[in-house]
Enzyme design. Structure first.
Site, PDB file in Angstrom:
ATOM      1  N   LYS A 183      -8.352  -8.086   7.491  1.00 57.54           N
ATOM      2  CA  LYS A 183      -7.329  -7.126   7.885  1.00 57.54           C
ATOM      3  C   LYS A 183      -6.941  -7.328   9.351  1.00 57.54           C
ATOM      4  O   LYS A 183      -7.723  -7.865  10.145  1.00 57.54           O
ATOM      5  CB  LYS A 183      -7.851  -5.687   7.723  1.00 57.54           C
ATOM      6  CG  LYS A 183      -8.107  -5.248   6.303  1.00 57.54           C
ATOM      7  CD  LYS A 183      -8.679  -3.848   6.277  1.00 57.54           C
ATOM      8  CE  LYS A 183      -8.932  -3.375   4.854  1.00 57.54           C
ATOM      9  NZ  LYS A 183      -7.677  -3.094   4.132  1.00 57.54           N
ATOM     10  N   ARG A 211     -11.089  -2.535  -6.543  1.00 57.31           N
ATOM     11  CA  ARG A 211     -10.964  -2.636  -8.004  1.00 57.31           C
ATOM     12  C   ARG A 211     -12.080  -3.502  -8.599  1.00 57.31           C
ATOM     13  O   ARG A 211     -12.426  -3.342  -9.772  1.00 57.31           O
ATOM     14  CB  ARG A 211      -9.579  -3.179  -8.368  1.00 57.31           C
ATOM     15  CG  ARG A 211      -9.292  -4.588  -7.906  1.00 57.31           C
ATOM     16  CD  ARG A 211      -7.806  -4.880  -7.790  1.00 57.31           C
ATOM     17  NE  ARG A 211      -7.215  -4.157  -6.661  1.00 57.31           N
ATOM     18  CZ  ARG A 211      -5.903  -4.190  -6.362  1.00 57.31           C
ATOM     19  NH1 ARG A 211      -5.072  -4.877  -7.117  1.00 57.31           N
ATOM     20  NH2 ARG A 211      -5.439  -3.536  -5.334  1.00 57.31           N
TER      21      ARG A 211
END
Length: 509
Positions: free
Chosen positions: A282, A356
């Site tokens: 990130k 996920r």
């Protein structure tokens, strides 16, 4: 810790440090304010005529020396336009009044706002939302500061709500207990999520869950370590944890308030205690906020606290996969193919789509409980914030009645959710040349394709997904965890418990 209570009685006879009454924008006084005005020979009317209180929603004015009342002070709070007042407006006014008193060093108060008949709302909604809002307004996380911020010399300790008649007291006392349990659950969720990642790791989160069993005897907790998860085939979850020195944990919490053969509701909360993005790193700015990426896990633990405190006659299981997502030499790489617990293979195109991957194995694990429904909650996608902002959580699912239940629970508690579509056409975006599926579907519809990915692991069960990326924490000057969606899920479970009780009562008559 704030104490809440209910009682009935005339406003002028309340012995309290401060009495709260309302004024509408039309300068029309509520019934309690009108009574105070009459016994004080027009004291309040004189103030409104001078324009010192125009009734704008949330405005407050503290009055001293009001004649012929037993309260030390009277606070006027604006309620806005009378015909537009709803539960949200009434709660906003209550919150504003109590917060103002707290900062003025008022230790206790009595509110007559709870007497106001608001169109389309129940006493239960008013009391519960007011208590949750007040506790939220006064919440502070300063335990890690050497010199804690100085608050008022005498902080607010007790709030009493006045009811129209004594007939409602017993029922209202139950609402207060329920609301207090929900507020406690929210506070727990906020405390966990606000904790920095060097202090809240998968291991310490598991320790916190275990400690809850000391005060909530109906709760049981089991923690699965990496070797146990390996034996179960949870390779998707374990792949995310490979880049961190912190070992992963799968926390399983059970509240069995019904018969053992009653199918439980299973909650699955994403617990990434810090998310760097892994190899798909990130950007640096605001990365500190990635300690909040376990907001789903924190809220799940908070909900379990509320359920246990209320002793709901329902079976609820919480499954919390918790990891760190870090980029060391052993970390998961873009292009890797991993096999999930379900046996399905996943091509990892972006290691920052890690939530996920841990959720899919937890959802597969949930199936062993033969659940009545599965609800997962996760700070899953930035796309959700782009689509909906930070007001509602997104909700998607494979069973529309379950989705509708969650949306209604959000409306009842002012912890709202908004449904996004989950059509089969979105599944095509997850195609992979090398595995059964990719872990991302591209830039378009990111929140939906994330849910589409999860849906592949719950085909045999009623399932809904809450994307709380926009609602689990606030940014800017108010940066910190919100405790959402604890109120929504607590209400959902309470309604399920009530429905079960009604079904049982119907079966025995």
């Amino acid at each position: 810790m704030l104490e809440f209570s209910v009682k009935s009685g005339a406003p002028e006879k309340q012995r309290t440090a401060c009495l709260i009454v309302g004024v509408f924008e039309s300068r029309r006084l509520t019934a309690a304010a009108e009574t105070i005005d009459q016994v004080s020979d027009g004291f309040i009317t004189a103030i409104t005529r001078r324009g010192d209180m125009d009734g704008e929603l949330g405005d407050t004015l503290l009055l001293h020396g009001v004649p012929n009342v037993q309260a030390d002070r009277v606070m006027l709070v604006g309620l806005g336009k009378e015909r537009e007042l709803d539960t949200r407006g009434l709660v906003k006014a209550t919150r504003a009044a109590v917060e103002a008193l707290h900062h003025r060093g008022t230790a206790e108060c009595v509110s007559h706002l709870s007497e106001i008949d608001v169109r389309g709302s129940s006493m239960e909604q008013v009391l519960r939302q007011s208590i949750v809002a007040i506790d939220d307004a006064l919440y502070r996380f300063d335990e890690l500061k050497t010199d804690r911020e100085l608050g008022p010399r005498r902080p607010l300790r007790k709030v009493t709500f006045i009811l129209p008649t004594r007939r409602e007291l017993m029922e209202a006392e139950r609402y207060v207990r329920e609301a207090t349990a929900i507020s406690n659950g929210m506070r727990m969720a906020k405390n966990l999520a606000n904790m920095p990642a060097n202090l809240l790791t998968p291991t310490t989160m598991a320790e916190h869950a275990r400690k809850m069993t000391e005060t909530h005897l109906q709760l049981s907790v089991e923690v699965l370590d990496a070797s146990r998860m390996e034996s179960l085939g949870m390779h998707a979850l374990l792949a995310v944890a490979k880049g961190s020195s912190e070992p992963p944990k799968l926390i399983v919490m059970e509240h069995m308030g019904a018969d053992a053969d009653t199918p439980p509701i299973v909650l699955v909360g994403k617990g990434v205690t810090f998310d760097t993005g892994g190899i798909s790193l990130k950007p640096g700015p605001d990365m500190d906020q990635m300690k909040f990426d376990m907001g789903g896990a924190a809220a799940t633990i908070g909900v379990m606290s509320a359920v246990a405190e209320m002793q709901l006659p329902i079976n609820v299981v919480a499954i919390i996969p918790t990891v760190e997502n870090m980029p060391d030499g052993a970390a998961l790489k873009p292009g890797d193919v991993i096999r999930s617990m379900s046996g399905q293979t996943i091509e990892v195109l972006n290691t920052d789509a890690e939530g996920r991957l841990i959720l899919c194995d937890a959802l597969t694990y949930a199936a062993r409980y033969k659940p009545a429904a599965i609800v997962d909650l996760a700070t899953l996608t930035g796309a959700c914030i782009i689509a909906l902002g930070r007001e509602p959580s997104a909700v998607l699912g494979n069973h529309n009645p379950l989705v509708k239940e969650l949306i209604q629970a959000g409306e009842t508690t002012n912890d709202r959710a908004w449904q996004l579509p989950l059509w089969d056409e979105y599944q095509d975006l997850l195609k992979s040349n090398f595995a059964d599926m990719a872990n991302i579907g591209g830039r378009e519809g990111g929140s939906i394709t994330a849910a589409a990915f999860l849906s592949r692991f719950v085909k045999e069960h009623h399932w809904a997904h809450l994307d709380i990326a926009g609602t689990a924490w606030k940014t800017g000057d108010a940066k910190g965890a919100t405790g959402r969606p604890v109120p929504l899920l607590a209400e959902f479970l309470m309604q399920r418990a009530r429905q079960r009780q009604e079904d049982n009562d119907g079966g025995t008559t």
